[in-house]
Design a protein around this motif. Structure first.
Motif, mmCIF file in Angstrom:
data_model
loop_
_atom_site.group_PDB
_atom_site.id
_atom_site.type_symbol
_atom_site.label_atom_id
_atom_site.label_comp_id
_atom_site.label_asym_id
_atom_site.label_seq_id
_atom_site.Cartn_x
_atom_site.Cartn_y
_atom_site.Cartn_z
ATOM 1 N N SER A 194 -2.713 1.450 -2.866
ATOM 2 C CA SER A 194 -1.627 1.697 -3.824
ATOM 3 C C SER A 194 -2.059 1.443 -5.264
ATOM 4 O O SER A 194 -1.413 1.930 -6.201
ATOM 5 C CB SER A 194 -0.424 0.808 -3.480
ATOM 6 O OG SER A 194 -0.690 -0.560 -3.776
ATOM 7 N N ALA A 247 3.198 -2.904 0.778
ATOM 8 C CA ALA A 247 1.987 -2.671 -0.001
ATOM 9 C C ALA A 247 1.605 -3.835 -0.897
ATOM 10 O O ALA A 247 0.740 -3.692 -1.769
ATOM 11 C CB ALA A 247 2.144 -1.400 -0.852
ATOM 12 N N GLU A 248 2.217 -4.984 -0.710
ATOM 13 C CA GLU A 248 1.806 -6.163 -1.463
ATOM 14 C C GLU A 248 0.580 -6.787 -0.810
ATOM 15 O O GLU A 248 0.367 -6.675 0.395
ATOM 16 C CB GLU A 248 2.945 -7.181 -1.510
ATOM 17 C CG GLU A 248 4.134 -6.729 -2.332
ATOM 18 C CD GLU A 248 5.191 -7.813 -2.419
ATOM 19 O OE1 GLU A 248 4.915 -8.950 -1.960
ATOM 20 O OE2 GLU A 248 6.295 -7.526 -2.922
ATOM 21 N N SER A 250 2.408 7.040 -0.272
ATOM 22 C CA SER A 250 3.746 7.151 0.299
ATOM 23 C C SER A 250 3.647 6.999 1.807
ATOM 24 O O SER A 250 2.648 7.387 2.420
ATOM 25 C CB SER A 250 4.399 8.484 -0.071
ATOM 26 O OG SER A 250 3.678 9.562 0.472
ATOM 27 N N VAL A 307 4.005 -2.059 -5.395
ATOM 28 C CA VAL A 307 5.462 -2.206 -5.368
ATOM 29 C C VAL A 307 6.108 -0.856 -5.120
ATOM 30 O O VAL A 307 5.520 0.207 -5.364
ATOM 31 C CB VAL A 307 5.983 -2.799 -6.701
ATOM 32 C CG1 VAL A 307 5.438 -4.200 -6.906
ATOM 33 C CG2 VAL A 307 5.614 -1.899 -7.870
ATOM 34 N N LEU A 308 7.355 -0.915 -4.631
ATOM 35 C CA LEU A 308 8.114 0.310 -4.383
ATOM 36 C C LEU A 308 8.443 1.012 -5.694
ATOM 37 O O LEU A 308 8.792 0.375 -6.692
ATOM 38 C CB LEU A 308 9.406 -0.021 -3.650
ATOM 39 C CG LEU A 308 9.348 -0.132 -2.129
ATOM 40 C CD1 LEU A 308 10.653 -0.711 -1.605
ATOM 41 C CD2 LEU A 308 9.072 1.217 -1.486
ATOM 42 N N GLN A 332 9.735 -3.141 1.940
ATOM 43 C CA GLN A 332 9.803 -3.714 0.591
ATOM 44 C C GLN A 332 8.488 -4.389 0.206
ATOM 45 O O GLN A 332 8.031 -4.300 -0.936
ATOM 46 C CB GLN A 332 10.955 -4.721 0.518
ATOM 47 C CG GLN A 332 11.163 -5.346 -0.849
ATOM 48 C CD GLN A 332 11.761 -4.375 -1.852
ATOM 49 O OE1 GLN A 332 12.472 -3.458 -1.478
ATOM 50 N NE2 GLN A 332 11.449 -4.569 -3.132
ATOM 51 N N CYS A 353 7.585 5.100 -1.388
ATOM 52 C CA CYS A 353 6.456 5.391 -2.275
ATOM 53 C C CYS A 353 6.057 4.110 -3.008
ATOM 54 O O CYS A 353 6.921 3.286 -3.369
ATOM 55 C CB CYS A 353 6.837 6.478 -3.281
ATOM 56 S SG CYS A 353 7.278 8.064 -2.521
ATOM 57 N N TYR A 354 4.757 3.974 -3.245
ATOM 58 C CA TYR A 354 4.249 2.731 -3.816
ATOM 59 C C TYR A 354 3.280 3.029 -4.959
ATOM 60 O O TYR A 354 2.539 4.031 -4.945
ATOM 61 C CB TYR A 354 3.517 1.911 -2.751
ATOM 62 C CG TYR A 354 4.386 1.509 -1.586
ATOM 63 C CD1 TYR A 354 5.110 0.324 -1.617
ATOM 64 C CD2 TYR A 354 4.491 2.322 -0.466
ATOM 65 C CE1 TYR A 354 5.913 -0.049 -0.551
ATOM 66 C CE2 TYR A 354 5.290 1.970 0.607
ATOM 67 C CZ TYR A 354 6.000 0.780 0.559
ATOM 68 O OH TYR A 354 6.797 0.424 1.606
ATOM 69 N N SER A 355 3.313 2.133 -5.944
ATOM 70 C CA SER A 355 2.356 2.167 -7.049
ATOM 71 C C SER A 355 2.060 0.729 -7.440
ATOM 72 O O SER A 355 2.982 -0.061 -7.673
ATOM 73 C CB SER A 355 2.921 2.933 -8.240
ATOM 74 O OG SER A 355 2.013 2.906 -9.322
#
Length: 644
Positions: A118, A87-88, A124, A144-145, A84, A139-141
């Motif tokens: 990201s 990628a922050e 991903s 965030v998910l 969760q 997957c992240y952008s």
């Protein structure tokens, strides 16, 4: 108001307000500091894999990493619950307090790599821990998910930063940068298997095994020319100076103090020279750069290598983490550590000492006369010879005086400046072959070649290519033609032979234009005769043996001298008859037609193939050659007159 020629500046009447940047903008700016190009993204992910304990890392690339950058490893994985926030920014498992940085032993600690990726690419992650029953994909952008979509890993790098994308070089150059990063990590982590290939390609462009020695990995990835000249150097903070009575440096175990350090290096000696310096520096297993170290090591080599040439250096420096500040660069490309100047000086001294020992062992030989040269048939010396005689002192003339009479040339003492001659006519490698007796050469009407016993330069047009319809031979000829190297061919055709450097290692020195090349004349001769054999297959000239030796006698000589036959279940007479003589007699028609190796019905060796005109092979090796030919000939199929 401005006048002509003045600079116009727009100064606001009132100060502009200070605003808080949007978080998405902050993250994208930060991403630009971390991810400069595909190779920098790969570096961050490789370090994550190594931190996860991976022993196998596979990388797949498409369009230089801008369309696809896929990394697969067998590390410990990521827990599902952590996906969760994976990628922050500033999310990491490497440290919890600032003081942890002072003894950090992992590659990463900032928690910005995946977050940065990201924000500039579609990211991903597919992961599975040892306790999980299945793998999980996320997957992240923008940190965030997001909902999953087709594709995996890093795709469309810099799709939302067109300026950065346009600044990148060609896909081939970006791919070469990726290979460079992987090569460096593979050298340092020789216990990890690395594989890198382009998407859709069946074979990898980089592959290194796990559990290999560092020197073997260097040989695999940088080539034999680097590996054979490597010198290993080890130095630490507790090394004592060399004593007058002992020949080696004594080393004590490093202590546990904050100023302790240890360095291991593989550097090239004075025999290796390259236009560009290759410097691989790892400090506490982290790939970094140090311009100060690089300048210091270049200074060590300045007195050893010719101007304009550089060495290969791989250095692994381990320092107590308490003495290293890793938090000085966003990408951790640089680090600062205590006593930097003293450590660099000590390592440089160790390099200097190791290179001095190697440099003392270098030896070169000179030839005073040209091997294979043709002496003047006249009694009067040439103008060049007269000029050399005038350069000799009176004493040297008395010691080395000689006369040319009855076609015999006696050796004359020559000054060192006259020991290297550069005539293209009599200093090529093929001029080193001895002259064979013209009467031994078979002058078959099928070839129609006029045999010439004079020395000269061998050219490919002098060797006629035979007509051959065997598919295997045609394919081998085409393979050689496709692999022809234009520049190397030109060097070999127009070179000047300088002399033998190391006879046991088959090393000779040749000159082409203004460059000197060290060649392995043994390997060169092996390749030469292989290509000559293919070119003349089925239509060799013959070297007649008179008198013709018995085949059985030659095989007996070779078998009796062979030590390995002691472990065979057959006796030596049985090996001679069953394994060698009988096979060669059965295949003698094939050997005669294809290879001009003629064996009579009575078992006499009448002729051998003559691959190179004017060259007589060493017949002392004939028994051993025939002994090894027997088992090889047993696997060949042949029908009399069959040309297909």
């Amino acid at each position: 108001m401005t006048t002509e020629g003045s600079v116009s500046t727009d100064i606001p009447a009132e100060p502009l307000p200070i605003r808080r940047l949007q978080e998405s903008l902050i993250n994208r700016i930060a991403a630009g500091e971390i991810i400069h190009r595909p190779a920098s993204a790969l570096k961050e992910l490789i370090e994550n894999s190594l931190d996860a304990g991976a022993t196998s890392i596979r990388v797949t690339i498409k369009d230089g990493g801008m369309k696809l950058l896929q990394i697969q490893d067998n590390g410990c994985g990521i827990r599902k619950i952590d996906l969760q926030i994976l990628a922050e920014r500033f999310t990491t498992s490497k440290l919890s307090t600032f003081s942890d940085i002072s003894h950090i032993k992992t590659y990463g600690f900032r928690g910005e790599a995946l977050a940065s990726i990201s924000h500039v690419a579609h990211l991903s992650v597919v992961t599975k821990t040892k306790s999980d029953s299945c793998a999980w994909k996320a997957c992240y952008s923008d940190g965030v998910l997001v909902a999953p979509k087709p594709g995996q890993n890093i795709e469309d790098l810099f799709y939302n930063t067109p300026t950065r994308l346009s600044a990148l070089r060609s896909t081939s150059e970006e791919y070469s940068r990726i290979l460079d990063v992987l090569t460096k990590y593979a050298i340092h982590n020789s216990n990890v298997a690395f594989v890198c290939k382009k998407a859709g390609s069946p074979s990898p462009d980089l592959s290194s095994p796990s559990g290999s020695e560092t020197s073997n990995t260097i040989r695999l990835l940088y080539g034999h020319s680097v590996a054979k000249e490597l010198v290993s150097v080890s130095v630490s903070s507790r090394d004592r100076e060399r004593s007058d009575e002992e020949g080696d440096i004594e080393e004590d175990e490093p202590d546990d103090g904050p100023e302790s350090w240890h360095a291991k290096a593989h550097i090239t000696n004075a025999n290796y020279q390259a236009k560009k310096m290759v410097f691989l520096l790892f400090i506490n297993h982290r790939l970094v750069e140090s311009s100060r170290m690089k300048r210091a090591f270049e200074a060590v080599y300045n007195g050893i290598l010719p101007k304009g040439t550089s060495p290969f250096i791989y250095l692994s420096l381990e320092i107590d983490p308490r003495s290293v500040d890793v938090n000085v660069h966003p990408t951790k490309r640089e680090v600062h550590f205590l006593n930097e100047e003293a450590i660099i000086e000590k390592i440089s001294d160790a390099f200097q000492e190791a290179l001095t020992v190697q440099n003392h062992s270098r030896t070169f030989e000179y030839q005073t006369l040209l091997t294979g040269g043709i002496a003047n048939s006249e009694n009067e010396p040439s103008k060049k010879r007269k000029g050399k005689e005038r350069d000799l002192s009176d004493n040297e003339e008395e010691e080395s005086s000689s006369t040319i009479s009855k076609g015999e040339l006696k050796k004359k003492k020559t000054l060192s400046q006259h020991k290297v001659r550069t005539s293209l006519e009599d200093r090529t490698l093929d001029s080193m072959f001895p002259v064979t007796n013209p009467a031994q050469l078979s002058k078959s009407s099928s070839q129609g070649e006029k045999e010439d016993a004079s020395l000269g330069t061998l050219k490919s047009r002098d060797v006629k290519e035979s007509e051959c319809y065997l598919t295997s031979v045609v394919n081998l000829r085409q393979k050689i033609a496709r692999g022809k190297h234009r520049h190397l061919t030109e060097i070999l055709e127009k070179h000047t032979f300088v002399g033998i450097v190391d006879l046991p290692r088959s090393l000779s020195l040749i000159q082409y234009s203004t460059n000197l090349y060290l060649v392995n004349h043994g390997s060169l001769a092996e390749e030469l005769f292989y290509q000559l054999g293919l070119r003349q297959f089925g239509d060799f000239s013959r070297l007649k043996l008179d008198p013709s030796p018995p085949l059985r006698t030659l095989i007996n000589i070779a078998v009796n001298a062979e030590e390995s036959t002691k472990t065979s279940t057959l006796s030596k007479p049985q090996i001679v008859e069953q394994r060698i003589v009988n096979i060669l007699m059965i295949r003698r028609e094939m050997l005669a037609e294809y290879f001009s190796l003629c064996i009579s019905e009575a078992g006499l060796v009448e002729s051998l193939p003559l691959l190179l005109r004017d060259y007589t092979p060493n017949l002392n090796n004939l028994p051993s050659f025939l002994m090894r030919l027997g088992p090889q000939a047993s696997s060949l199929r042949y029908k009399v007159g069959d040309k297909l």
